[in-house]
Each structure stands twice: as C-alpha cells, then as structure tokens.
Design a protein around this motif. Sequence first.
Motif, PDB file in Angstrom:
ATOM      1  N   UNK A 247       0.855  -1.177   0.000  1.00  0.00           N
ATOM      2  CA  UNK A 247       0.000   0.000   0.000  1.00  0.00           C
ATOM      3  C   UNK A 247       0.897   1.235   0.000  1.00  0.00           C
ATOM      4  N   UNK A 248       1.323   1.637  -1.196  1.00  0.00           N
ATOM      5  CA  UNK A 248       2.254   2.757  -1.324  1.00  0.00           C
ATOM      6  C   UNK A 248       1.655   4.087  -0.894  1.00  0.00           C
ATOM      7  N   UNK A 249       0.340   4.194  -0.897  1.00  0.00           N
ATOM      8  CA  UNK A 249      -0.287   5.459  -0.506  1.00  0.00           C
ATOM      9  C   UNK A 249       0.085   5.817   0.938  1.00  0.00           C
ATOM     10  N   UNK A 250       0.279   4.808   1.783  1.00  0.00           N
ATOM     11  CA  UNK A 250       0.714   5.047   3.158  1.00  0.00           C
ATOM     12  C   UNK A 250       2.230   4.981   3.273  1.00  0.00           C
ATOM     13  N   UNK A 251       2.814   3.974   2.652  1.00  0.00           N
ATOM     14  CA  UNK A 251       4.240   3.698   2.776  1.00  0.00           C
ATOM     15  C   UNK A 251       5.085   4.890   2.331  1.00  0.00           C
ATOM     16  N   UNK A 252       4.701   5.553   1.268  1.00  0.00           N
ATOM     17  CA  UNK A 252       5.468   6.684   0.736  1.00  0.00           C
ATOM     18  C   UNK A 252       5.540   7.860   1.701  1.00  0.00           C
ATOM     19  N   UNK A 253       4.589   7.958   2.603  1.00  0.00           N
ATOM     20  CA  UNK A 253       4.557   9.086   3.534  1.00  0.00           C
ATOM     21  C   UNK A 253       5.385   8.848   4.798  1.00  0.00           C
TER      22      UNK A 253
END
Length: 158
Positions: free
Chosen positions: A68-74
């Motif tokens: 889930x890159x939407x969370x991981x990237x942050x």
Amino acid sequence: MDGITKYVAYLTAVILALLVILVVFDATSRYLFSEGSTALQELEWHFFDVVILLSIAYTLRNNAHVRVDIFYDRFSEKTKALINILSFVLFVLPLSFLIIYIGIGFVELSYVQHEASSDPGGLKYRWIVKSLMPLAFMLLALQAFKELLSDIKRWREL
C-alpha cells in the motif's frame, strides 16, 4: 544473491519471449489452419508458470512488489525500514518456508505417481513444473533474507 536473482531474471525473460512466440504460433495454427495441440497449450501454461514463479525474487529485489504505497510513501526512511523488517520476519520468510516445506512433498508425490496431463496428447512429467514452486520460494527466501539484512543495516544507520 542479487547476482543469482539477476541471472534467473534473464532466464525468465528468455522463457517469456519463447512464450510469446509459442502463443503466436499456437493461435495462428488454430485459427488459420484449424490445427491445435493440447501439448502446446499446456506448454504455454507451463511457461507462464515459469515466468510468474521465477519472477517473484526479482520483483522483491527491485522493490516492485505489491504494497500500500499510498501510506508507505509518507513514512520516514527509518519507519519504512522497520516495516520492511517486520514484513520479512512475520510474513515473507515464514510463508516462503511453509511453501517450500509443503511444496517438496507435493513435487515428490507428483514424481512418484508419474503425474501427467489427463488430456490426450498432453504433457508428461508434470513434476518438473511443480518443482518450480519450492525452487521459486527458496529464491524468494534467500532474496528476502538479503533484503532483511540490508534493511536492518539501514534502520540502524538512520
């Protein structure tokens, strides 16, 4: 480990090219000449299995796996490293070892039973393609262990 994964990826790329040629040949012979082959169709599936199974470790190596890159990237780099460490220890490695353990028996049974296609004209020696399952997860476990060590080192440095 990265070198092994790279060369397995090269082999996989060759198999993928052969798969494309095989599909084109099979479709052409079926639709233009009304000639089909069960063995060719099964070989397509076996090549597809090779491509998918032997690409797992390469995907992990290149950080292209699903998450889930939407969370991981942050997250901060230290948090990302910790998430990776926990993912390897709690999910990737245990699942890999489980599939290796079960898969070896699965391949052995297929070999002992001389498992072959149930379709007339199908392929024999189904154990060969089934042996890719434990092999693929051995490669994944080795790559995951290498990535785990890298992430532990990165986590300690941050």
